[in-house]
Design a protein around this motif. Structure first.
Motif, mmCIF file in Angstrom:
data_model
loop_
_atom_site.group_PDB
_atom_site.id
_atom_site.type_symbol
_atom_site.label_atom_id
_atom_site.label_comp_id
_atom_site.label_asym_id
_atom_site.label_seq_id
_atom_site.Cartn_x
_atom_site.Cartn_y
_atom_site.Cartn_z
ATOM 1 N N UNK A 92 6.638 16.466 3.143
ATOM 2 C CA UNK A 92 5.860 15.253 3.402
ATOM 3 C C UNK A 92 6.633 14.063 2.856
ATOM 4 N N UNK A 93 6.381 12.894 3.416
ATOM 5 C CA UNK A 93 7.060 11.684 2.981
ATOM 6 C C UNK A 93 6.070 10.760 2.298
ATOM 7 N N UNK A 94 6.451 10.259 1.135
ATOM 8 C CA UNK A 94 5.631 9.255 0.485
ATOM 9 C C UNK A 94 6.050 7.882 0.998
ATOM 10 N N UNK A 95 5.106 7.142 1.508
ATOM 11 C CA UNK A 95 5.365 5.829 2.092
ATOM 12 C C UNK A 95 4.948 4.751 1.104
ATOM 13 N N UNK A 96 5.858 3.868 0.766
ATOM 14 C CA UNK A 96 5.558 2.663 0.001
ATOM 15 C C UNK A 96 5.852 1.492 0.925
ATOM 16 N N UNK A 97 4.803 0.900 1.429
ATOM 17 C CA UNK A 97 4.939 -0.044 2.522
ATOM 18 C C UNK A 97 4.247 -1.367 2.165
ATOM 19 N N UNK A 123 0.847 -1.188 0.000
ATOM 20 C CA UNK A 123 0.000 0.000 0.000
ATOM 21 C C UNK A 123 0.885 1.242 0.000
ATOM 22 N N UNK A 124 0.329 2.360 -0.507
ATOM 23 C CA UNK A 124 1.029 3.642 -0.569
ATOM 24 C C UNK A 124 0.227 4.713 0.153
ATOM 25 N N UNK A 125 0.936 5.677 0.740
ATOM 26 C CA UNK A 125 0.268 6.840 1.316
ATOM 27 C C UNK A 125 1.317 7.920 1.588
ATOM 28 N N UNK A 126 0.853 9.109 1.898
ATOM 29 C CA UNK A 126 1.730 10.203 2.304
ATOM 30 C C UNK A 126 1.559 10.441 3.792
ATOM 31 N N UNK A 127 2.636 10.894 4.437
ATOM 32 C CA UNK A 127 2.482 11.410 5.792
ATOM 33 C C UNK A 127 2.119 12.884 5.684
#
Length: 275
Positions: free
Chosen positions: A250-255, A238-242
């Motif tokens: 902001x950090x883009x999270x690829x988790x 899943x992906x999201x931004x903080x």
């Protein structure tokens, strides 16, 4: 017209149909179970490093960028509840329809300890020390698994050992988290996930598979009690931004959540026919 032959044929068909349905239901077994949910592998491991991002690259980390789980899910011992419906194709082979619910709390203490040791104490431009308390809070892992099984039964007197291959879907709820920084007595800044292209997913639905071993003991012709160990695994990218932290980026999270769970359960089942 003599109706006796026709009536006999109709009664024969109805009797055969009823007998067929009776035989069908005699092969059905329904059970429920509950017990522990034991996290395994990446799902339980602790890894603080992926939650840190040097800003700019090469410098010391200034803040946690998020709470990544791909290297360490930090899942704690939880609980599991299950339902299963089995149909006995032969005396040895059966198929099953299953549901399993698991819940694991997330251990956020390692991040908290690291933050307190490295980031809590700051020094302002005048060289005066001050503190910025921070805390990480997270929803637990909640998983709902629906899966099919095909298995083999090995009777040993009143005992029975079953081995089952499993495949289905794991519908996992997204475990929302927040990093909260208390920059003053009255002001706190939360760092939370927000959308990349659409809403942050509340449901992470992915393929799941595994194995089950079960030992059953016959209490009567219809009732069994059993002890089972069910291993299931699935991967949930899943992906999201903080969200923004003051004037920082902001950090883009690829988790990815790497669900690995062993459900150790005690159960009761009812055989509609019984032998």
């Amino acid at each position: 017209m003599n109706k006796a032959p026709l009536l006999f044929i109709i009664l024969s068909i109805l009797s055969a149909e009823a007998f067929s349905q009776q035989k069908f239901f005699e092969k059905i077994e329904f059970g429920f179970s509950g017990g522990l949910a034991v996290p395994v592998g990446h799902f339980k491991e602790i890894s603080i490093t992926p939650s840190l991002e040097p800003v700019p690259p090469g410098s010391s980390p200034e803040r946690f960028q998020g709470f990544l789980k791909n290297e360490g899910g930090q899942a704690q011992l939880g609980y599991s509840l299950g339902l299963n419906l089995s149909y006995h194709l032969t005396s040895s082979v059966f198929i099953s329809l299953n549901y399993l619910k698991t819940k694991h709390s997330i251990d956020t203490r390692p991040q908290q300890i690291y933050y307190d040791a490295n980031f809590k104490s700051e020094i302002d431009l005048n060289g005066v020390p001050f503190e910025v308390p921070g805390r990480l809070e997270s929803d637990p892992y909640r998983a709902n698994l629906f899966y099919l099984g095909i298995g083999y039964r090995l009777p040993i007197h009143r005992l029975e050992v079953r081995f089952t291959g499993l495949a289905g879907i794991n519908n996992m709820e997204f475990p929302f988290y927040s990093w909260t920084y208390q920059i003053s007595e009255t002001t706190a800044i939360p760092l939370r996930p927000f959308p990349v292209d659409g809403p942050v997913p509340t449901s992470l639905r992915e393929f799941a598979y595994g194995l089950e071993t079960k030992v059953a003991y016959s209490l009567s012709k219809k009732f069994n009690m059993n002890l089972s160990a069910t291993y299931l695994r699935s991967d949930h990218p899943h992906d999201y931004w903080t969200s923004l932290l003051a004037a920082s980026i902001a950090y883009k999270i690829q988790d990815e959540i790497r669900y690995r769970n062993l459900a150790v359960q005690f159960g009761i089942s009812y055989r509609f026919g019984g032998e």
